[in-house]
Design an enzyme around this catalytic site. Structure first.
Site, PDB file in Angstrom:
ATOM      1  N   ASN A  84      22.192  -5.326 -10.512  1.00 36.13           N
ATOM      2  CA  ASN A  84      21.554  -4.005 -10.383  1.00 36.13           C
ATOM      3  C   ASN A  84      22.395  -2.943 -10.018  1.00 36.13           C
ATOM      4  O   ASN A  84      22.129  -2.008 -10.187  1.00 36.13           O
ATOM      5  CB  ASN A  84      20.446  -4.374  -9.384  1.00 36.13           C
ATOM      6  CG  ASN A  84      21.006  -4.668  -8.078  1.00 36.13           C
ATOM      7  OD1 ASN A  84      21.941  -5.408  -7.917  1.00 36.13           O
ATOM      8  ND2 ASN A  84      20.258  -4.299  -7.117  1.00 36.13           N
ATOM      9  N   GLU A 107      23.952 -11.177   0.879  1.00 34.29           N
ATOM     10  CA  GLU A 107      22.912  -9.931   0.780  1.00 34.29           C
ATOM     11  C   GLU A 107      22.040 -10.457  -0.336  1.00 34.29           C
ATOM     12  O   GLU A 107      22.326 -10.492  -1.267  1.00 34.29           O
ATOM     13  CB  GLU A 107      23.686  -8.968   0.554  1.00 34.29           C
ATOM     14  CG  GLU A 107      24.643  -8.143   1.261  1.00 34.29           C
ATOM     15  CD  GLU A 107      23.919  -7.573   2.740  1.00 34.29           C
ATOM     16  OE1 GLU A 107      22.667  -7.675   2.705  1.00 34.29           O
ATOM     17  OE2 GLU A 107      24.690  -7.603   3.870  1.00 34.29           O
ATOM     18  N   CYS A 116      17.631  -3.621  -3.931  1.00 34.37           N
ATOM     19  CA  CYS A 116      17.014  -4.524  -3.027  1.00 34.37           C
ATOM     20  C   CYS A 116      16.647  -3.732  -1.765  1.00 34.37           C
ATOM     21  O   CYS A 116      15.769  -4.140  -0.756  1.00 34.37           O
ATOM     22  CB  CYS A 116      18.318  -5.652  -2.375  1.00 34.37           C
ATOM     23  SG  CYS A 116      19.721  -4.778  -2.271  1.00 34.37           S
ATOM     24  N   GLU A 147      28.444  -5.343   5.491  1.00 45.07           N
ATOM     25  CA  GLU A 147      29.290  -4.908   4.529  1.00 45.07           C
ATOM     26  C   GLU A 147      29.527  -3.304   4.940  1.00 45.07           C
ATOM     27  O   GLU A 147      28.900  -2.651   5.382  1.00 45.07           O
ATOM     28  CB  GLU A 147      28.926  -5.190   3.134  1.00 45.07           C
ATOM     29  CG  GLU A 147      28.650  -6.323   2.683  1.00 45.07           C
ATOM     30  CD  GLU A 147      28.446  -6.782   1.415  1.00 45.07           C
ATOM     31  OE1 GLU A 147      29.283  -6.758   0.785  1.00 45.07           O
ATOM     32  OE2 GLU A 147      27.386  -6.996   0.835  1.00 45.07           O
TER      33      GLU A 147
END
Ligand code: ADP
Length: 479
Positions: A149, A247, A281, A459
């Site tokens: 994505n 993630e 997400c 991150e």
């Protein structure tokens, strides 16, 4: 004519044609042809990364800075071309594709700077005559496994810190978006990385990804993708006692209170839930709305959805591109059917759309009259589908917002400082937005969530150092 893109293993471009990928806006358009690695190539890539680690980890800040800065500069100079190619292979709009490419350039620039800022600490020991030095060192071979994505931004936010802190890499991009992955690796390679420092292995997750999970020579894995694969990464990593970072999904709530500015709330909901075709997400998939504003909010969102231009990602007028592929489209449609069966009312959209070219076009879907217990409220759909949950007041809104197995982002639209402050403190999410969409984050600050959304250190930003380095405490007796 399409050019065959090969894997990069130990500084050599290798492999035969294995797979083709198609443009989701026009399935007659073949984007490219790509080598598909098998377990043997994955092993070679891991061995190359292992062999390259000692020299790269001792290369010093200037060598790393040079490669990262040069990469940032080239990506920025080619942002329109790369952004267009990204939109062509993934289906996000041109503006989103170029924006994501700029983001990748910014990430490389940020971590180029970080190479020059590495520091340690020195303290006296409790024992006289002894000094204690604390430094950070690279972890070793890092496996990077990415989803489709954000085809360039996610690889960038993993590869840039991994290199900056002296690690070597085996990178496995998602099968649907190899072109963006190949482009970023090609740029890094030409920017002067020594052989073996960065290896690209395009191929199937179950083959190449699995080979990385099963290798004792992969010292850390950074993964973004589904919950199911994330759990496999976790189990395999524990088996090898390696560091890992995950993630995964989200079911992010956007709370809209009676006192919200209606225009802001509608902007946040439409952007957060539907832009990038809802395939983020961080998308706002649960719109939790208090009674006093509920009907006005729903009417205004429907009105806005009706005006959105859905079409070919490469058409500059398009605001929402197609769904990424047939599998994802089926998942979206299945969840729309599930929502109806569960008794939610489909207030807008949800139909397939015909456009000038064969593509995976879906009208954004809005459910009302849904409860937080329904599957459409609990499971990640990952498409342009959102549902409104009506609540009595702020307290109920907060409870519903937190009642989810996920915890990536959350948002609130309100003009009340009291509620905004309370929500910031009590929302069980890694990232909280006030009067902003739940999606859309900066590149220089930490990214990550809680509960079922994420595992391991954050991150991006300076926090990325936690994952990509390990601390050494050295004692020296100087007499
Ligand atoms: P998504 O639904 O986003 O495609 P996946 O978890 O299936 O999520 O994919 C994310 C990444 O994980 C992709 O690069 C995919 O190829 C990879 N992957 C899938 N299965 C495995 C596996 N068994 N081991 C390692 N990586 C995998």
């Amino acid at each position: 004519m399409t050019v065959l893109r090969k894997n990069l293993i130990d500084g050599e471009w290798l492999g035969e044609a294995g797979s083709r990928n198609i443009n989701p806006s026009n399935t007659n358009d073949v984007v490219g042809e790509y080598a598909s690695a098998g377990p043997e190539e994955a092993k070679q890539a891991i061995a190359a990364a292992k062999a390259a680690f000692p020299a790269w980890s001792r290369s010093g800040p200037l060598a790393r800075h040079a490669v990262l800065k040069k990469t940032s500069d080239e990506i920025m100079a080619r942002k329109d071309e790369i952004g267009r190619s990204l939109a062509r292979e993934e289906g996000k709009t041109l503006a989103e594709g170029v924006g994501e490419t700029i983001r990748a350039a910014q990430l490389f620039d940020f971590f180029a700077g970080e190479t020059l800022r590495l520091s340690g600490e020195m303290v006296p020991s409790v024992r006289p005559g002894v000094g204690v030095e604390m430094t950070r060192e690279g972890v070793g071979v890092v496996g990077i496994i990415t989803p489709w994505n954000f085809p360039i931004a996610i690889p960038a936010w993993k590869i840039a810190p991994a290199l900056a802190y002296g690690n070597t890499i085996v990178f496995k991009p998602a099968e649907l978006v190899p072109e963006s992955a190949w482009t970023i690796v090609d740029i890094l390679h030409r920017a002067g990385l020594p052989k073996g420092v960065l290896n690209l292995v395009m191929g199937k997750g179950s083959v190449v990804g699995q080979a990385m999970l099963d290798s004792p020579d992969v010292n850390a894995i950074s993964f973004t993708g589904s919950v199911g694969t994330g759990k496999r990464v976790a189990a395999a990593s524990v088996e090898h006692m390696r560091k890992f970072q995950l993630e995964m999904g989200g079911k992010n709530p956007l709370v809209v209170l009676d006192d919200a500015d209606l225009g802001t709330a509608v902007d946040c909901a439409v952007n957060g839930a539907y832009f990038s075709t809802g395939q983020r997400c961080t998308a706002s998939s649960r719109l939790i709305v208090t009674e006093g504003i509920h009907d006005r909010f729903v009417d205004a969102v429907k009105e806005r959805l009706d005006k959105l231009v859905i079409g070919d990602a490469l058409d500059a007028k398009t605001q929402i591109g197609p769904v990424v592929d047939q599998t994802q489209l089926k998942q979206d449609e299945d969840y729309i059917a599930i929502g109806r069966q569960e008794g939610a009312e489909l207030a807008f959209g949800g139909d397939r759309l015909e456009r000038g070219t064969p593509g995976f076009y879906l009208q954004p879907a809005l459910f009302v009259g849904s409860s937080n217990a329904m599957r459409i409220s609990r499971e990640e759909i990952f498409g342009p589908v959102a549902n409104v949950i009506r609540v009595k007041d702020y307290d109920e809104a907060l409870t519903v917002a937190n009642d989810t197995p996920f915890g990536l982002t959350s948002g609130i639209c309100t003009t009340s400082l009291k509620h905004a402050t309370h929500f910031r403190r009590n929302s069980e999410a890694g990232m909280v937005m006030v009067n902003l969409p739940t999606a859309g984050v900066d590149f220089h600050v930490p990214f990550g969530g809680r509960k079922g959304s994420s595992y391991g250190p954050r991150e991006q930003g300076r926090y990325a150092m936690e994952f990509y380095t390990t601390v050494k405490t050295a004692y020296t007796f100087a007499g």
